[in-house]
Scaffold this active site. Structure first.
Site, PDB file in Angstrom:
ATOM      1  N   GLY A  10       0.866  -1.182   0.000  1.00 32.28           N
ATOM      2  CA  GLY A  10       0.000   0.000   0.000  1.00 32.28           C
ATOM      3  C   GLY A  10       0.897   1.225   0.000  1.00 32.28           C
ATOM      4  O   GLY A  10       2.082   1.152  -0.353  1.00 32.28           O
ATOM      5  N   ILE A  13       2.279   2.861   2.418  1.00 32.05           N
ATOM      6  CA  ILE A  13       3.461   2.816   3.290  1.00 32.05           C
ATOM      7  C   ILE A  13       4.511   1.875   2.702  1.00 32.05           C
ATOM      8  O   ILE A  13       5.697   2.212   2.636  1.00 32.05           O
ATOM      9  CB  ILE A  13       3.067   2.381   4.723  1.00 32.05           C
ATOM     10  CG1 ILE A  13       2.063   3.378   5.319  1.00 32.05           C
ATOM     11  CG2 ILE A  13       4.308   2.293   5.619  1.00 32.05           C
ATOM     12  CD1 ILE A  13       1.459   2.958   6.653  1.00 32.05           C
ATOM     13  N   GLU A  66      -0.166  -4.358  23.495  1.00 31.67           N
ATOM     14  CA  GLU A  66       0.521  -3.074  23.672  1.00 31.67           C
ATOM     15  C   GLU A  66      -0.070  -2.402  24.894  1.00 31.67           C
ATOM     16  O   GLU A  66      -1.293  -2.329  24.993  1.00 31.67           O
ATOM     17  CB  GLU A  66       0.324  -2.199  22.433  1.00 31.67           C
ATOM     18  CG  GLU A  66       1.065  -2.753  21.237  1.00 31.67           C
ATOM     19  CD  GLU A  66       0.873  -1.938  19.970  1.00 31.67           C
ATOM     20  OE1 GLU A  66       0.342  -0.806  20.066  1.00 31.67           O
ATOM     21  OE2 GLU A  66       1.219  -2.429  18.898  1.00 31.67           O
ATOM     22  N   ALA A  98       5.490   4.870  14.964  1.00 30.47           N
ATOM     23  CA  ALA A  98       5.927   5.039  13.570  1.00 30.47           C
ATOM     24  C   ALA A  98       5.375   6.305  12.925  1.00 30.47           C
ATOM     25  O   ALA A  98       6.017   6.898  12.061  1.00 30.47           O
ATOM     26  CB  ALA A  98       5.558   3.810  12.748  1.00 30.47           C
ATOM     27  N   HIS A 148       5.104   1.846  19.448  1.00 27.10           N
ATOM     28  CA  HIS A 148       4.082   2.204  18.447  1.00 27.10           C
ATOM     29  C   HIS A 148       4.148   3.703  18.120  1.00 27.10           C
ATOM     30  O   HIS A 148       3.195   4.454  18.348  1.00 27.10           O
ATOM     31  CB  HIS A 148       2.677   1.823  18.947  1.00 27.10           C
ATOM     32  CG  HIS A 148       1.681   1.661  17.832  1.00 27.10           C
ATOM     33  ND1 HIS A 148       0.645   0.762  17.858  1.00 27.10           N
ATOM     34  CD2 HIS A 148       1.565   2.289  16.629  1.00 27.10           C
ATOM     35  CE1 HIS A 148      -0.071   0.842  16.746  1.00 27.10           C
ATOM     36  NE2 HIS A 148       0.476   1.777  15.975  1.00 27.10           N
ATOM     37  N   THR A 206       6.099  -2.551  11.423  1.00 27.21           N
ATOM     38  CA  THR A 206       5.472  -1.272  11.788  1.00 27.21           C
ATOM     39  C   THR A 206       3.975  -1.315  11.464  1.00 27.21           C
ATOM     40  O   THR A 206       3.342  -0.273  11.356  1.00 27.21           O
ATOM     41  CB  THR A 206       6.111  -0.087  11.020  1.00 27.21           C
ATOM     42  OG1 THR A 206       6.109  -0.405   9.619  1.00 27.21           O
ATOM     43  CG2 THR A 206       7.519   0.201  11.482  1.00 27.21           C
ATOM     44  N   SER A 207       3.421  -2.531  11.283  1.00 31.15           N
ATOM     45  CA  SER A 207       2.005  -2.605  10.890  1.00 31.15           C
ATOM     46  C   SER A 207       1.127  -2.774  12.133  1.00 31.15           C
ATOM     47  O   SER A 207       0.748  -1.777  12.755  1.00 31.15           O
ATOM     48  CB  SER A 207       1.794  -3.727   9.865  1.00 31.15           C
ATOM     49  OG  SER A 207       2.116  -4.999  10.409  1.00 31.15           O
ATOM     50  N   ARG A 208       0.840  -4.008  12.498  1.00 33.92           N
ATOM     51  CA  ARG A 208       0.108  -4.298  13.721  1.00 33.92           C
ATOM     52  C   ARG A 208       0.730  -5.538  14.346  1.00 33.92           C
ATOM     53  O   ARG A 208       1.118  -6.471  13.637  1.00 33.92           O
ATOM     54  CB  ARG A 208      -1.374  -4.566  13.435  1.00 33.92           C
ATOM     55  CG  ARG A 208      -2.202  -3.340  13.107  1.00 33.92           C
ATOM     56  CD  ARG A 208      -2.380  -2.422  14.331  1.00 33.92           C
ATOM     57  NE  ARG A 208      -3.244  -1.286  14.030  1.00 33.92           N
ATOM     58  CZ  ARG A 208      -2.803  -0.108  13.603  1.00 33.92           C
ATOM     59  NH1 ARG A 208      -1.523   0.106  13.437  1.00 33.92           N
ATOM     60  NH2 ARG A 208      -3.661   0.877  13.373  1.00 33.92           N
TER      61      ARG A 208
END
Ligand code: GLV
Length: 327
Positions: free
Chosen positions: A155, A157, A266, A287, A285, A235-237
């Site tokens: 996508g 990113i 988290e 980013a 978290h 860096t996604s989930r």
């Protein structure tokens, strides 16, 4: 005019935009997010909810909020709310696409470089008095220049991460539901099935949203497919990675290291075995956390709320209620 609940203090002009539009705004003042019962009660009294990725808005909370017209998430991801259930109740869900891609890509690169070159381990050792001399064998990392980067999810990113790789003369592979021939031509990217991408890459960077399909996309089999010298960047989930499988892969040496901006849960509890690996970098978290980007994200969430409370569709919807609430 409406009542807006903002779940945390936010940077930038968002608050001014909302009050200038005539809305009453209640901002949760805690350093931690409102607990679920409080969030539910606040939503029940609001026309608009301004939420962050750590506010888990349950379907029950939506059902108990008769006046709520919009959940405006200050994030590009929206796995903290069910947009389909919300649409069924006439409630818009919105996100903040576009603005955070470059900032997040910067961070994916910061993590990649930090893990490749022992930046965090070196800093930790230096502060602890470990820097005794220049050592021919100390903190030997791996080269980034000329290495192979595998991007999972192309996508906005993922694309921004790929663009940065050209400066490092990397071979860039990608795995994504759709082939992107224009980007392949522009950036020299090569599409691969996931298993092949994992087998060929020196660095694997994850950029998929968290969905039923991507949950635990990276598990035991995928780590086994990676090179033992490879580094995982996420860096996604957190949920895209089966974290127990990751811990085992690090323990067994199936992969060489990991750099994680997202974890499960988290915050990552201090007794997590992940903290015990010197070859793992963990950030909280952050980013998208540049002042400019977070300010713009907050403004976009406010703009979505202002549009909906005016009776018009939001600018960045992620769902499409057939009968948006009018009252
Ligand atoms: C942050 O994680 C976001 O989805 O914007």
């Amino acid at each position: 005019m409406g009542h807006v609940f903002i779940s945390r203090a936010v940077p930038g002009r968002a608050l001014d935009l909302l009050t200038a539009a005539g809305h009453s705004v209640e901002t949760w003042s805690g350093d931690l997010p409102p607990p679920p019962e409080t969030l539910g009660a606040k939503l029940a009294a609001a026309h608009a909810a301004f939420t962050t990725v750590v506010d888990f808005v349950s379907t029950g909370m939506l059902a108990a909020a008769p006046r709520l017209k919009i959940v405006a998430n200050m994030a590009v991801g929206y796995d903290n709310v069910d947009p389909v259930a919300a649409a069924g109740m006439g409630i818009w869900v919105t996100n903040t696409p576009g603005v955070l891609a470059e900032t997040t890509a910067d961070m994916a690169w910061a993590l990649l470089m930090a893990a490749a070159r022992n930046v965090v381990a070196g800093d930790r050792d230096t502060r602890a008095g470990g820097w005794q001399t220049w050592s021919p064998t100390g903190f030997l990392g791996v080269d980034v220049f000329g290495a192979t980067l595998g991007i999972v999810g192309l996508g906005e990113i993922g694309e921004a991460v790929a663009r940065r790789a050209t400066g490092f003369k990397m071979r860039v592979l990608y795995h994504s539901r759709t082939h992107k021939p224009a980007l392949e031509a522009d950036l020299g990217l090569e599409h691969r099935p996931l298993s092949e991408l994992l087998a060929e890459s020196d660095f694997v960077s994850l950029h998929t949203p968290l969905t039923a399909e991507t949950r635990h996309l990276m598990s035991t089999g995928q780590f086994a497919a990676m090179k033992p010298s490879a580094i995982l960047v996420n860096t996604s989930r957190g949920g895209v990675v089966d974290q127990d499988a990751l811990i085992e892969a690090l323990r067994s040496g199936a992969i060489a290291g990991a750099a994680l901006d997202v974890t499960t849960p988290e915050p990552l509890p201090l007794d997590s075995p992940l903290y015990g690996f010197p070859n793992v970098v963990i950030t909280p978290h952050i980013a998208s956390a540049s002042l400019a980007t977070r300010s713009r994200m907050a403004e976009m969430a406010a703009e979505n709320i202002i549009a909906v409370l005016k009776g018009t569709p939001p600018i960045h919807p992620v769902n499409h209620p057939a009968n948006p609430r009018q009252t």
